[in-house]
Design an enzyme around this catalytic site. Structure first.
Site, short mmCIF file in Angstrom:
data_model
loop_
_atom_site.label_atom_id
_atom_site.label_comp_id
_atom_site.label_asym_id
_atom_site.label_seq_id
_atom_site.Cartn_x
_atom_site.Cartn_y
_atom_site.Cartn_z
N GLY A 33 -8.04 18.15 -14.89
CA GLY A 33 -7.93 16.60 -15.05
C GLY A 33 -9.25 15.85 -14.30
O GLY A 33 -9.00 14.58 -14.40
N PHE A 82 0.67 -1.01 -0.08
CA PHE A 82 0.00 0.02 -0.21
C PHE A 82 0.81 1.28 -0.05
O PHE A 82 0.34 2.41 -0.29
CB PHE A 82 -0.98 0.06 1.22
CG PHE A 82 -1.91 -1.09 1.22
CD1 PHE A 82 -3.15 -0.97 0.68
CD2 PHE A 82 -1.60 -2.30 1.97
CE1 PHE A 82 -4.07 -1.81 0.74
CE2 PHE A 82 -2.44 -3.23 2.07
CZ PHE A 82 -3.64 -3.18 1.27
N ALA A 90 2.58 4.50 -0.66
CA ALA A 90 2.64 5.08 -1.92
C ALA A 90 1.93 6.48 -1.55
O ALA A 90 1.14 6.71 -0.57
CB ALA A 90 1.67 4.58 -3.10
N TYR A 123 0.55 10.83 -11.00
CA TYR A 123 0.01 9.90 -10.12
C TYR A 123 -0.40 8.55 -10.88
O TYR A 123 -0.13 7.28 -10.51
CB TYR A 123 -0.90 10.34 -9.08
CG TYR A 123 -1.66 9.31 -8.34
CD1 TYR A 123 -1.05 8.78 -7.37
CD2 TYR A 123 -3.18 9.02 -8.65
CE1 TYR A 123 -1.85 7.60 -6.58
CE2 TYR A 123 -3.70 7.95 -7.96
CZ TYR A 123 -3.01 7.53 -6.69
OH TYR A 123 -3.76 6.36 -6.27
N HIS A 148 -9.93 15.02 -0.58
CA HIS A 148 -11.30 14.17 -1.00
C HIS A 148 -12.43 14.66 -0.80
O HIS A 148 -12.49 15.29 0.42
CB HIS A 148 -10.97 12.71 -0.80
CG HIS A 148 -9.89 11.96 -1.20
ND1 HIS A 148 -9.75 11.92 -2.37
CD2 HIS A 148 -8.92 11.11 -0.70
CE1 HIS A 148 -8.71 11.13 -2.71
NE2 HIS A 148 -8.12 10.60 -1.75
N ARG A 151 -11.69 21.47 -11.65
CA ARG A 151 -10.55 21.34 -11.24
C ARG A 151 -9.84 20.62 -12.37
O ARG A 151 -10.60 19.61 -12.92
CB ARG A 151 -10.74 20.31 -10.04
CG ARG A 151 -9.27 20.03 -9.12
CD ARG A 151 -9.57 19.24 -8.03
NE ARG A 151 -10.02 17.93 -8.13
CZ ARG A 151 -9.97 17.03 -7.41
NH1 ARG A 151 -10.03 17.23 -5.89
NH2 ARG A 151 -10.19 16.01 -7.48
N1 UDP Z 1 -14.47 17.78 -5.14
C1 UDP Z 1 -15.26 18.84 -4.99
N2 UDP Z 1 -14.81 19.87 -4.02
C2 UDP Z 1 -13.85 19.33 -3.04
C3 UDP Z 1 -13.08 18.25 -3.27
C4 UDP Z 1 -13.49 17.41 -4.49
O1 UDP Z 1 -16.10 19.33 -5.82
O2 UDP Z 1 -13.56 20.08 -2.15
C5 UDP Z 1 -14.92 17.10 -6.46
C6 UDP Z 1 -13.79 16.68 -7.48
O3 UDP Z 1 -13.68 17.63 -8.53
C7 UDP Z 1 -14.24 15.42 -8.02
C8 UDP Z 1 -14.94 14.75 -6.82
O4 UDP Z 1 -15.28 15.73 -6.09
O5 UDP Z 1 -15.25 15.71 -9.20
C9 UDP Z 1 -14.19 13.77 -6.20
O6 UDP Z 1 -13.04 14.05 -5.80
P1 UDP Z 1 -12.02 13.28 -4.91
O7 UDP Z 1 -10.76 14.21 -4.79
O8 UDP Z 1 -12.78 13.15 -3.77
O9 UDP Z 1 -11.74 12.07 -5.73
P2 UDP Z 1 -10.99 11.76 -7.31
O10 UDP Z 1 -12.27 11.54 -7.94
O11 UDP Z 1 -10.25 13.06 -7.75
O12 UDP Z 1 -10.08 10.83 -6.97
#
Ligand code: UDP
Length: 323
Positions: A284, A72, A74, A140, A189, A282
């Site tokens: 990507g 795990f 990482a 990543y 997250h 955001r």
């Molecule tokens: N997200 C959001 N606000 C936050 C954190 C995440 O709107 O403060 C959105 C993000 O753009 C994505 C989704 O929630 O569409 C899940 O993002 P997260 O970072 O939890 O996981 P990922 O899918 O990027 O691994």
């Protein structure tokens, strides 16, 4: 069974250690505690060591002679990987290759690898099956794809070496008794950030993008409870030892929730009507990322037990309140 777990003091690793411990496996954990916490380790022996220290790792493998290794350890922050790719390639990729070299030289036959849905990048078809071409869009994701490629070659070249890569979708939730859970200094997250917003710890909580081609315009993700994910690891391990067949499996529930649905559920569970500002996208973020989980259900006989967004958020909230 003696299982060596790297990164066992981290969020997902510690839940897997809990499941292994509950069924009576003998566990040795290697963690450099850079993002892990010793108080998350409920079972087994914790050794503070860095995977970059190949000689020390070799000594530990020689000494403990594990039957299998679950890896795990990482780094997991996408944005950070864009800013500092070397950090990701050296820890996630190079250190994993060093670890594999030690394990293969010492005759370890079973290896479970933490991979990610980020290997798919922005998939054309939803739900995503394991045979979808890998097209990561950040360092990543690429750091994990590279390891998957190395594993494939090792599985072919070294007859007694068997592995399973598990591609995680959005892992969330915490132990049902709130003993362990997610503990990162700066949460990125969604669920954790929303809970911290409910607590008043994050003041400028934002919804990243409301103009996606989804029913409510926000991104859709497949949120899987960490205990179901941990169970998938035990199933993978047992299958690998019994059938000796290397493979790759998606870990998700096969359906998703939008950011707005998650935010509303966090409000419902916490009873706090925190503010969520609508902001720009955001970089990507794929509009939707949902697992096709047919393969893991059929081959590993994995049966999700916590497929309930309210339960996922409730367990995360109980944990979050303790921090
Ligand atoms: N997200 C959001 N606000 C936050 C954190 C995440 O709107 O403060 C959105 C993000 O753009 C994505 C989704 O929630 O569409 C899940 O993002 P997260 O970072 O939890 O996981 P990922 O899918 O990027 O691994």
């Amino acid at each position: 069974m003696k299982i060596l777990v790297t990164g066992g003091a981290g969020y997902i690793g510690s839940h897997v250690v809990k499941h292994l411990g509950e069924r009576g496996d003998d566990i040795v954990i290697i963690d450099n505690l850079s993002t892990g916490h010793k108080e998350l380790v409920l079972y087994g022996k914790l050794i503070k060591e860095d995977l970059a220290n190949t000689e020390a790792i070799d000594c530990l493998i020689k000494r403990y002679k594990p039957d299998a290794v679950m890896h795990f350890a990482a780094f997991i922050r996408v944005e950070e990987s864009v800013k500092n790719p070397i950090k990701y390639y050296s820890n996630n990729t190079a250190n994993t290759i060093k670890l594999l070299e030690v394990l293969i030289n010492r005759g370890i036959e079973y290896f479970i690898f933490s991979s990610t849905a980020a290997v798919y990048g922005i998939p054309e078809n939803i739900p995503v099956s394991e045979d979808t071409p890998l097209n990561p869009i950040n360092p990543y994701g690429r750091s994990k794809v590279l390891v998957e490629e190395v594993l494939k070659d090792c599985g072919l070249a070294y007859g007694s070496f068997n592995y399973i890569s598990l591609r995680y979708f959005n892992v969330a939730g915490a132990d049902e008794r709130a003993r362990i859970g997610q503990k990162y200094p700066e949460a990125t997250h969604l669920i954790t950030r929303a809970l911290k917003a409910a607590k008043g710890e994050i003041k400028n909580f934002q919804i990243y993008g409301t103009d996606y081609d989804t029913p409510d315009g926000t991104c859709i993700r497949d949120y899987i409870h960490v205990d179901d994910l941990a169970d998938a690891h035990l199933k993978a391990l047992d299958y690998l030892i019994k059938d000796k067949k290397s493979d790759v499996f998606n870990c998700g529930y096969g359906h998703g929730y939008s950011v707005k649905e998650v935010v509303n559920m966090v409000r419902k569970v916490t009873g706090i009507d925190f503010e969520a500002k609508e902001a720009g996208r955001r970089a990507g973020d794929p509009p939707a990322l949902v697992a096709d989980n047919t393969k893991i259900k059929n081959i590993l006989n994995w049966k999700p037990m916590c497929d309930d967004l309210e339960y996922i958020i409730k367990t995360a909230w109980e944990w979050e309140k303790k921090l």
